[in-house]
Design a protein around this motif. Structure first.
Motif, mmCIF file in Angstrom:
data_model
loop_
_atom_site.group_PDB
_atom_site.id
_atom_site.type_symbol
_atom_site.label_atom_id
_atom_site.label_comp_id
_atom_site.label_asym_id
_atom_site.label_seq_id
_atom_site.Cartn_x
_atom_site.Cartn_y
_atom_site.Cartn_z
ATOM 1 N N LYS A 125 -64.807 -43.156 -19.347
ATOM 2 C CA LYS A 125 -64.916 -42.173 -20.440
ATOM 3 C C LYS A 125 -64.920 -40.751 -19.897
ATOM 4 O O LYS A 125 -64.209 -39.879 -20.389
ATOM 5 C CB LYS A 125 -66.189 -42.451 -21.251
ATOM 6 C CG LYS A 125 -66.343 -41.553 -22.444
ATOM 7 C CD LYS A 125 -67.570 -41.939 -23.256
ATOM 8 C CE LYS A 125 -67.583 -41.129 -24.522
ATOM 9 N NZ LYS A 125 -68.815 -40.555 -24.860
ATOM 10 N N VAL A 126 -65.704 -40.497 -18.869
ATOM 11 C CA VAL A 126 -65.763 -39.167 -18.274
ATOM 12 C C VAL A 126 -64.389 -38.771 -17.725
ATOM 13 O O VAL A 126 -63.919 -37.653 -17.936
ATOM 14 C CB VAL A 126 -66.831 -39.121 -17.147
ATOM 15 C CG1 VAL A 126 -66.688 -37.876 -16.282
ATOM 16 C CG2 VAL A 126 -68.228 -39.188 -17.747
ATOM 17 N N ASN A 127 -63.712 -39.691 -17.030
ATOM 18 C CA ASN A 127 -62.382 -39.403 -16.479
ATOM 19 C C ASN A 127 -61.360 -39.120 -17.584
ATOM 20 O O ASN A 127 -60.526 -38.239 -17.434
ATOM 21 C CB ASN A 127 -61.909 -40.538 -15.581
ATOM 22 C CG ASN A 127 -62.654 -40.573 -14.272
ATOM 23 O OD1 ASN A 127 -63.172 -39.556 -13.810
ATOM 24 N ND2 ASN A 127 -62.726 -41.734 -13.667
ATOM 25 N N GLU A 129 -61.993 -37.928 -20.557
ATOM 26 C CA GLU A 129 -62.326 -36.667 -21.209
ATOM 27 C C GLU A 129 -61.864 -35.475 -20.379
ATOM 28 O O GLU A 129 -61.642 -34.396 -20.922
ATOM 29 C CB GLU A 129 -63.832 -36.590 -21.480
ATOM 30 C CG GLU A 129 -64.258 -37.523 -22.591
ATOM 31 C CD GLU A 129 -65.762 -37.606 -22.785
ATOM 32 O OE1 GLU A 129 -66.526 -37.042 -21.958
ATOM 33 O OE2 GLU A 129 -66.179 -38.231 -23.766
ATOM 34 N N LYS A 130 -61.691 -35.660 -19.088
ATOM 35 C CA LYS A 130 -61.205 -34.582 -18.209
ATOM 36 C C LYS A 130 -59.716 -34.341 -18.416
ATOM 37 O O LYS A 130 -59.225 -33.268 -18.107
ATOM 38 C CB LYS A 130 -61.455 -34.938 -16.744
ATOM 39 C CG LYS A 130 -62.905 -34.852 -16.341
ATOM 40 C CD LYS A 130 -63.057 -35.213 -14.886
ATOM 41 C CE LYS A 130 -64.512 -35.194 -14.453
ATOM 42 N NZ LYS A 130 -64.667 -35.613 -13.060
ATOM 43 N N LEU A 131 -58.997 -35.359 -18.912
ATOM 44 C CA LEU A 131 -57.545 -35.223 -19.085
ATOM 45 C C LEU A 131 -57.170 -34.324 -20.232
ATOM 46 O O LEU A 131 -57.728 -34.123 -21.181
ATOM 47 C CB LEU A 131 -56.908 -36.603 -19.285
ATOM 48 C CG LEU A 131 -57.060 -37.565 -18.121
ATOM 49 C CD1 LEU A 131 -56.458 -38.910 -18.494
ATOM 50 C CD2 LEU A 131 -56.385 -37.022 -16.879
#
Length: 131
Positions: A125-127, A129-131
């Motif tokens: 999820k964190v990865n 959201e970085k996109l």
């Protein structure tokens, strides 16, 4: 903390920390009829928004080939990533080996430990959201 628990048929759904969680009743037999209902319920809960899903299969006694094929073909909508929870490391190994050949359309991993599954979903999820 469980939020908005929904229990229907042989499965219970709820949210924890923005992750959709589910758990089957003990000794559930998943056939085509049951899996269609599970997918329908999950899609209704998603309300058109993609979810990070912890799919707990530890209480599933058997899943028919028809149910697996249906889930593979029609059960992918409204999902960012899926972590499947199983009872043993052997089942985990077999499932993950199959996934290397199958190449799922989203991040998909099988775990024998719930905490590791949740940590993986949160990292995905964190990865994303970085996109």
């Amino acid at each position: 903390m469980k939020e908005n628990t929904i229990k229907k048929q042989c499965i219970e759904f709820w949210f924890e920390n923005d992750i959709l969680m589910s758990k089957f009743e003990k000794n559930t037999e998943l056939d085509l009829t049951n899996i269609k209902e599970v997918i329908k319920i999950r899609e209704e809960i998603s309300r058109g928004e993609k979810q990070y899903w912890l799919y707990d299969l530890r209480n599933v006694k058997n899943m028919t080939k028809e149910a697996r094929d249906y889930a593979d073909q029609y059960g992918q909508d409204y999902l960012h990533a899926v972590a499947v929870l199983v009872n043993s490391h052997i089942t985990k190994f077999i499932f993950n080996s199959y996934l290397k050949l199958k190449k799922p359309i989203m991040p998909f991993q099988v775990f024998a430990d719930a905490d590791k599954a949740i940590d993986w979903l949160l990292a995905v999820k964190v990865n994303m959201e970085k996109l």
